[in-house]
Design a protein around this motif. Structure first.
Motif, PDB file in Angstrom:
ATOM      1  N   LEU A  53       0.829  -1.207   0.000  1.00  0.00           N
ATOM      2  CA  LEU A  53       0.000   0.000   0.000  1.00  0.00           C
ATOM      3  C   LEU A  53       0.861   1.254   0.000  1.00  0.00           C
ATOM      4  O   LEU A  53       0.660   2.164  -0.821  1.00  0.00           O
ATOM      5  N   GLY A  56       3.163   1.277  -3.347  1.00  0.00           N
ATOM      6  CA  GLY A  56       2.446   1.504  -4.588  1.00  0.00           C
ATOM      7  C   GLY A  56       1.794   2.865  -4.673  1.00  0.00           C
ATOM      8  O   GLY A  56       1.876   3.551  -5.698  1.00  0.00           O
ATOM      9  N   SER A  57       1.130   3.296  -3.592  1.00  0.00           N
ATOM     10  CA  SER A  57       0.384   4.550  -3.644  1.00  0.00           C
ATOM     11  C   SER A  57       1.284   5.778  -3.571  1.00  0.00           C
ATOM     12  O   SER A  57       0.896   6.861  -4.036  1.00  0.00           O
ATOM     13  N   THR A 203      -3.573   7.091  -0.896  1.00  0.00           N
ATOM     14  CA  THR A 203      -3.159   6.122   0.115  1.00  0.00           C
ATOM     15  C   THR A 203      -4.303   5.784   1.067  1.00  0.00           C
ATOM     16  O   THR A 203      -4.562   4.611   1.373  1.00  0.00           O
ATOM     17  N   LEU A 206      -7.160   3.758  -0.891  1.00  0.00           N
ATOM     18  CA  LEU A 206      -6.772   2.362  -1.100  1.00  0.00           C
ATOM     19  C   LEU A 206      -6.695   1.609   0.220  1.00  0.00           C
ATOM     20  O   LEU A 206      -7.061   0.429   0.308  1.00  0.00           O
ATOM     21  N   THR A 210      -8.827  -1.731   1.122  1.00  0.00           N
ATOM     22  CA  THR A 210      -8.066  -2.927   1.495  1.00  0.00           C
ATOM     23  C   THR A 210      -8.471  -3.425   2.879  1.00  0.00           C
ATOM     24  O   THR A 210      -8.672  -4.632   3.100  1.00  0.00           O
ATOM     25  N   ILE A 400      -0.429  -1.853  -6.953  1.00  0.00           N
ATOM     26  CA  ILE A 400      -1.761  -1.686  -6.384  1.00  0.00           C
ATOM     27  C   ILE A 400      -2.656  -2.851  -6.783  1.00  0.00           C
ATOM     28  O   ILE A 400      -3.536  -3.276  -6.020  1.00  0.00           O
TER      29      ILE A 400
END
Length: 495
Positions: A53, A56-57, A203, A206, A210, A400
């Motif tokens: 997380l 990727g973000s 962030t 997501l 998640t 992601i």
């Protein structure tokens, strides 16, 4: 090539490899971590998910920070922070303490991962730049292939904490080489204003989605925590898209998606890398917990796929030049779909050679001819002004994708596991006491350990059912990638 050039290459290869191989090596250690901490499947998932997380973000923000404040500085500080997080993981005494350290690793990774390639682009020029990036790609792929096997040896002989300790001497070496041989560089034309709000919205959004998915795997749907997190996460992602259209210096320039091919390839990346990320996460649990393989045996069992990724990269490029990008990016994911379908038909009593190997190999063959054309095409499809950001977006999408697919397919696995376990308990005419025992560890999935042999066999059978469901889900994702490419890519051949 001068000696200094060689050292710069070595530093960037080792540095970037720390982020690349973390996912597969840590996944091998998860069964042992779950066993030591007696953790639920959802808790263990966060060890991978939280790192992914953050990485990727925030990767696009990390690239912007490196361009503005200095690529060498971002690279060195990123490696140092990654090492600090690795030490925290090695000393962790609980899941929460490890998660804090994983955040530090993710922040470090988002700084040094994008900076490594930018350093090569600045240090080399002309034909030397192409050769350097080619060498970097080849050796990064090689380390990604050998890393899991080496990690398996460490886990089996020294324990799971050793996979974090090994990052320390490598990090020290990289920092020493960087300080001595890498010159500082920055983009003088980089925007002075950074999109901090966009990064936080992405962030948080997501993270909310998640959390909802992982929480649903144990608590079920329609609870306040699950529904609230899902609604809040989606709302934040909508705000992120709205903000990016209005921001002066957006993380993701909206006009970059005007290219139909660029949009399509990123959608296909989301599906395809989501399937691959879920496989890398769930396969070690299936092989180690359900079928008794060691970490090293599991890593070696995954080698056919990893070797295929390396050996077929050039083949994929040649095929795209000969037959066109659309055909290759349709056929490749279609082959991957077949590989996942083979894993969905898993019959573990046949042993590795007949149960796991065919599916793993076919997935590797399909990915092998897909990865290079996909990466090249997504950059070629973007406006020349946005080549760097196009590559960064695709990289972030691939990470992601794994984040979301692991969370979503864990829900599926838990549902199938519980359904299969309940059927087995009914067939065993289980007593209330036996049902209570099963329920007490149901959130551990494949990590459950029961004293009663019949209950333990039922748990293993249930996990196998769940893994087959995950493989089938991965096959559907890969098929969606193939369909997206078939109907969305504007025909072109690589040059």
């Amino acid at each position: 090539m001068r000696a200094r050039d060689t050292w710069v290459l070595i530093a960037t290869i080792i540095g970037s490899s720390l982020a690349f191989i973390d996912g597969t090596v840590v996944a091998l250690a998860l069964p042992a971590i779950q066993r030591e901490f007696r953790a639920s499947a959802g808790d263990v998932a966060w060890i991978v998910e939280l790192y992914t997380l953050v990485l990727g973000s925030l990767m696009l923000l990390g690239g912007a920070l490196a361009d503005r404040y200095g690529r060498k500085r971002a690279f060195v500080w990123g490696i140092a922070l990654f090492m600090l997080g690795s030490i925290g993981c090695a000393f962790s005494w609980s899941i929460p303490s490890m998660l804090i350290a994983r955040v530090a690793q993710g922040v470090g990774g988002m700084l040094f991962a994008p900076a490594s390639l930018a350093i090569l682009g600045d240090h080399f020029s002309g034909d030397a730049r192409g050769r350097a990036i080619g060498t970097w790609s080849a050796f990064s792929a090689l380390t990604s292939t050998l890393g899991p096997a080496i990690g398996g040896v460490f886990i089996d002989t020294l324990g799971w904490r050793s996979v974090f300790w090994i990052n320390i001497p490598l990090g020290v070496l990289v920092i020493a080489l960087a300080l001595r041989h890498i010159r500082e560089s920055r983009d003088e034309d980089a925007p002075r204003q950074l999109d901090w709000l966009g990064a936080m919205l992405a962030t948080s959004g997501l993270g909310g989605v998640t959390y909802a998915l992982i929480r649903a795997s144990s608590a079920g749907w329609h609870t306040f925590a699950v529904d609230g997190s899902m609604v809040g996460g989606v709302a934040l992602l909508v705000l992120f898209v709205t903000h990016e259209h209005r921001a002066k210096a957006p993380l993701v320039p909206p006009d970059i998606f005007e290219s139909r091919t660029f949009r399509t390839i990123n959608i296909a990346t989301l599906f395809l890398y989501g399937a691959l990320g879920a496989l890398f996460y769930e396969l070690p649990f299936a092989m180690i917990q359900a079928h008794g393989y060691s970490a090293l045996q599991t890593a070696l069992g995954m080698l056919p796929m990893l070797i295929s990724l390396v050996l077929l990269a050039r083949v994929g490029t040649l095929l795209a030049k000969r037959f066109g990008v659309r055909r290759v990016l349709t056929v490749g994911p279609a082959i991957v779909t077949c590989g996942f379908a083979l894993l969905a038909l898993l019959e573990p009593q046949r042993g590795y050679a007949l149960a796991f190997f065919p599916g793993i190999l076919v997935v590797g063959l399909g990915m092998g001819i897909t990865v290079a054309p996909l990466t090249t095409s997504v950059v070629s499809a973007a406006d020349p002004r946005h080549v760097g950001i196009a590559s960064g977006i695709n990289n972030a999408v691939s990470r992601i994708a794994g984040l979301l697919a692991i969370a979503a397919l864990t829900v599926l696995l838990a549902s199938l596991y519980n359904a299969s376990l309940n059927r087995s308990l009914d067939a065993l005419h289980a007593t209330p006491s036996m049902r209570a025992t099963a329920a007490s560890q149901s959130d551990r999935l494949g990590g459950a350990h029961f004293a009663q042999p019949a209950l333990q066999r039922a748990s293993i059978t249930a996990f196998e059912s769940g893994f087959r469901g995950v493989a089938a889900g991965c096959a559907i994702l890969a098929a969606l990638a193939a369909l997206s490419d078939a109907f969305g890519i504007e025909e072109a051949k690589l040059h």
